[in-house]
Write an enzyme that holds these catalytic residues in place. Structure first.
Site, PDB file in Angstrom:
ATOM      1  N   GLY A 179       0.806  -1.221   0.000  1.00  0.00           N
ATOM      2  CA  GLY A 179       0.000   0.000   0.000  1.00  0.00           C
ATOM      3  C   GLY A 179       0.838   1.268   0.000  1.00  0.00           C
ATOM      4  N   GLN A 180       0.163   2.398   0.294  1.00  0.00           N
ATOM      5  CA  GLN A 180       0.825   3.707   0.203  1.00  0.00           C
ATOM      6  C   GLN A 180       2.039   3.795   1.136  1.00  0.00           C
ATOM      7  OE1 GLN A 180      -1.344   7.132   1.621  1.00  0.00           O
ATOM      8  NE2 GLN A 180      -0.044   8.563   0.488  1.00  0.00           N
TER       9      GLN A 180
ATOM     10  N   ASP B 134      -2.636 -13.327   4.065  1.00  0.00           N
ATOM     11  CA  ASP B 134      -3.871 -12.629   4.422  1.00  0.00           C
ATOM     12  C   ASP B 134      -3.871 -12.526   5.946  1.00  0.00           C
ATOM     13  OD1 ASP B 134      -6.409 -11.824   5.053  1.00  0.00           O
ATOM     14  OD2 ASP B 134      -7.438 -13.308   3.808  1.00  0.00           O
TER      15      ASP B 134
ATOM     16  N   TYR C 273     -13.758   3.641  11.102  1.00  0.00           N
ATOM     17  CA  TYR C 273     -12.291   3.621  11.082  1.00  0.00           C
ATOM     18  C   TYR C 273     -11.724   4.187  12.395  1.00  0.00           C
ATOM     19  CZ  TYR C 273      -7.619   5.037   9.299  1.00  0.00           C
ATOM     20  OH  TYR C 273      -6.271   5.238   9.098  1.00  0.00           O
TER      21      TYR C 273
HETATM   22  P1  NAD Z   1      -3.255   1.215   1.933  1.00  0.00           P
HETATM   23  O1  NAD Z   1      -4.704   0.989   1.775  1.00  0.00           O
HETATM   24  O2  NAD Z   1      -2.539   2.025   0.905  1.00  0.00           O
HETATM   25  O3  NAD Z   1      -2.490  -0.178   2.049  1.00  0.00           O
HETATM   26  C1  NAD Z   1      -2.972  -1.236   2.819  1.00  0.00           C
HETATM   27  C2  NAD Z   1      -2.377  -2.511   2.265  1.00  0.00           C
HETATM   28  O4  NAD Z   1      -2.895  -3.584   3.055  1.00  0.00           O
HETATM   29  C3  NAD Z   1      -2.750  -2.783   0.801  1.00  0.00           C
HETATM   30  O5  NAD Z   1      -1.613  -3.080   0.030  1.00  0.00           O
HETATM   31  C4  NAD Z   1      -3.681  -3.993   0.901  1.00  0.00           C
HETATM   32  O6  NAD Z   1      -3.578  -4.860  -0.215  1.00  0.00           O
HETATM   33  C5  NAD Z   1      -3.187  -4.641   2.175  1.00  0.00           C
HETATM   34  N1  NAD Z   1      -4.206  -5.517   2.740  1.00  0.00           N
HETATM   35  C6  NAD Z   1      -5.551  -5.334   2.764  1.00  0.00           C
HETATM   36  N2  NAD Z   1      -6.153  -6.383   3.327  1.00  0.00           N
HETATM   37  C7  NAD Z   1      -5.178  -7.232   3.696  1.00  0.00           C
HETATM   38  C8  NAD Z   1      -5.182  -8.499   4.328  1.00  0.00           C
HETATM   39  N3  NAD Z   1      -6.327  -9.096   4.664  1.00  0.00           N
HETATM   40  N4  NAD Z   1      -4.002  -9.089   4.576  1.00  0.00           N
HETATM   41  C9  NAD Z   1      -2.834  -8.497   4.199  1.00  0.00           C
HETATM   42  N5  NAD Z   1      -2.771  -7.318   3.574  1.00  0.00           N
HETATM   43  C10 NAD Z   1      -3.935  -6.694   3.330  1.00  0.00           C
HETATM   44  O7  NAD Z   1      -3.038   1.833   3.384  1.00  0.00           O
HETATM   45  P2  NAD Z   1      -1.833   2.765   3.879  1.00  0.00           P
HETATM   46  O8  NAD Z   1      -2.192   4.166   3.548  1.00  0.00           O
HETATM   47  O9  NAD Z   1      -0.542   2.228   3.440  1.00  0.00           O
HETATM   48  O10 NAD Z   1      -2.031   2.635   5.464  1.00  0.00           O
HETATM   49  C11 NAD Z   1      -1.361   1.657   6.224  1.00  0.00           C
HETATM   50  C12 NAD Z   1      -1.763   1.825   7.677  1.00  0.00           C
HETATM   51  O11 NAD Z   1      -1.481   3.159   8.107  1.00  0.00           O
HETATM   52  C13 NAD Z   1      -3.246   1.598   7.951  1.00  0.00           C
HETATM   53  O12 NAD Z   1      -3.378   0.977   9.206  1.00  0.00           O
HETATM   54  C14 NAD Z   1      -3.804   2.991   8.022  1.00  0.00           C
HETATM   55  O13 NAD Z   1      -4.927   3.042   8.850  1.00  0.00           O
HETATM   56  C15 NAD Z   1      -2.656   3.747   8.645  1.00  0.00           C
HETATM   57  N6  NAD Z   1      -2.713   5.178   8.326  1.00  0.00           N
HETATM   58  C16 NAD Z   1      -2.512   5.623   7.058  1.00  0.00           C
HETATM   59  C17 NAD Z   1      -2.586   6.983   6.794  1.00  0.00           C
HETATM   60  C18 NAD Z   1      -2.371   7.524   5.405  1.00  0.00           C
HETATM   61  O14 NAD Z   1      -2.573   8.731   5.177  1.00  0.00           O
HETATM   62  N7  NAD Z   1      -1.938   6.711   4.436  1.00  0.00           N
HETATM   63  C19 NAD Z   1      -2.871   7.896   7.826  1.00  0.00           C
HETATM   64  C20 NAD Z   1      -3.125   7.381   9.110  1.00  0.00           C
HETATM   65  C21 NAD Z   1      -3.008   6.026   9.358  1.00  0.00           C
HETATM   66  C1  AKB Z   2      -7.610   8.588   6.054  1.00  0.00           C
HETATM   67  O1  AKB Z   2      -7.903   9.689   5.543  1.00  0.00           O
HETATM   68  O2  AKB Z   2      -8.429   7.691   6.297  1.00  0.00           O
HETATM   69  C2  AKB Z   2      -6.180   8.364   6.460  1.00  0.00           C
HETATM   70  C3  AKB Z   2      -5.980   8.754   7.885  1.00  0.00           C
HETATM   71  C4  AKB Z   2      -5.708  10.152   8.244  1.00  0.00           C
HETATM   72  O3  AKB Z   2      -6.048   7.916   8.753  1.00  0.00           O
HETATM   73  N1  AKB Z   2      -5.330   9.085   5.567  1.00  0.00           N
END
Ligand code: NAD
Ligand code: AKB
Length: 315
Positions: free
Chosen positions: A11-12, A52, A142
């Site tokens: 993911g991101q 998974d 969430y």
């Molecule tokens: P994302 O959605 O880009 O990536 C999540 C990844 O998890 C994806 O590659 C997806 O394929 C994988 N995934 C989904 N289901 C799965 C499963 N059952 N088993 C294994 N992998 C699985 O999310 P992200 O932005 O990289 O965020 C990662 C974490 O950081 C999350 O917990 C999110 O809540 C937290 N977060 C992100 C942000 C943000 O701005 N990106 C901000 C706050 C918190």
């Molecule tokens: C979202 O917008 O859901 C995320 C976060 C701030 O947790 N980027």
């Protein structure tokens, strides 16, 4: 020897975190894993496992057999996607965490990183310079899952001495991988559309101010927190962390300095209510005091980097 497993690596955040961890600890020390069948191209420089996180027994077996001793658990549904599928969001965001916390409780893992979010706050929270300790009544699925996760992390630390560390990330801005369904995603989308079409229709209103951070800062913070001496990690729920804060209108004005013809319009949708329930800015003094956190990227730098690097063909 360190053996790190990043779950949700495709993911991101994961696609940049894995590279940073491999750079720091060596390619052999870091396994990327995701539910995706094929290893994303960007992660091909090291081991990849299709896992998974909801398959508790398979994940347990893999971690024990591969002698993994640190996990970064990133797999989750983000705020906007979670509102569309609340049951599954709760299941994914909570069950995976218990699988990993239990492995740490049983002594298989030395350290766990689990990200929380500014979504743990809600409409009754003070929105400006939101303190570490304050009213927390999240109004999204969430946010509820992240708040519950924080409580469980702290509980496992207090009861079972599980070394779990966490950050309440703000919205993260990056160009390597597209964001995965959050409310702050506009702050990434806008750069792709600015370069591709010269215009962007924003799903939040002009003056919606939210906390944001450049990905490189977020990755550095995560690794710094994980590498900090145990005794300096005084908060075991999750640390507030601040980078910068801006509105869609303000970021559009900064883009205009590089692309004078760029135009923004506003069509707020269901994500507006989520954004309105979140902080506008964050007080992260505990992270600064406990493990010397300091951000490096401000809005100007972020805008310049994003405009220079986003590939408009991706959208
Ligand atoms: P994302 O959605 O880009 O990536 C999540 C990844 O998890 C994806 O590659 C997806 O394929 C994988 N995934 C989904 N289901 C799965 C499963 N059952 N088993 C294994 N992998 C699985 O999310 P992200 O932005 O990289 O965020 C990662 C974490 O950081 C999350 O917990 C999110 O809540 C937290 N977060 C992100 C942000 C943000 O701005 N990106 C901000 C706050 C918190
Ligand atoms: C979202 O917008 O859901 C995320 C976060 C701030 O947790 N980027």
């Amino acid at each position: 020897m360190k053996k790190i497993l990043v779950i949700g690596a495709g993911g991101q955040i994961g696609s940049e975190l894995v590279l940073a961890l491999r750079h720091r600890f060596g390619a052999d020390a870091v396994i990327a894993s995701d539910v995706k069948e094929n290893c994303p191209d960007v992660l091909e420089g090291g081991a990849y496992a299709q896992l998974d996180i909801l398959d508790r027994e398979k994940v347990r077996k893999y971690i024990i057999e591969e002698s993994v001793n640190e996990v970064y658990l990133l797999a989750a549904l983000l705020s906007a996607t979670a509102e569309k599928n609340p049951d599954f969001a709760w299941k994914l965001n909570m069950e995976g965490l218990f699988t990993i916390l239990d492995l740490a409780k049983e002594g298989y893992l030395k350290k766990v990183f689990w990200p929380s979010s500014i979504a743990v706050f809600g409409p009754t929270t003070p929105r400006v310079n939101t303190p570490q300790y304050t009213v927390m009544e999240p109004s999204t699925v969430y946010g509820i899952s992240k708040q519950a996760g924080e409580r469980w992390c702290e509980y496992y630390f207090n009861k079972f001495n599980v070394d779990v560390r966490s950050i309440r990330y703000p919205g993260l801005i990056s160009y390597t991988s597209l964001p995965g369904g959050g409310t702050t995603d506009y702050a990434v989308d806008i750069f792709y559309k600015a370069k591709k079409d010269g215009r962007y229709d924003c799903f939040l209103s002009a003056d919606t101010q939210l906390p944001m951070m450049y990905m490189e800062d977020a990755i550095r913070a995560s690794i710094e927190l994980m590498e900090a001496p145990k005794e300096s990690v005084k908060i075991r729920s999750s640390y507030n962390l601040s980078g910068c804060s801006f509105t869609p209108k303000q970021i559009a004005e900064k883009i205009n300095k590089h692309l004078p013809d760029f135009k923004i319009s506003y069509s707020p949708d269901f994500r507006q209510a989520i954004a309105d329930s979140w902080p506008m800015s964050i007080d992260d003094s505990h992270a600064r005091e406990d493990w010397n956190w300091k951000e490096e990227f401000n809005e100007e730098k972020i805008v310049e980097i994003m405009l220079n690097n986003v590939n408009p063909e991706l959208v």
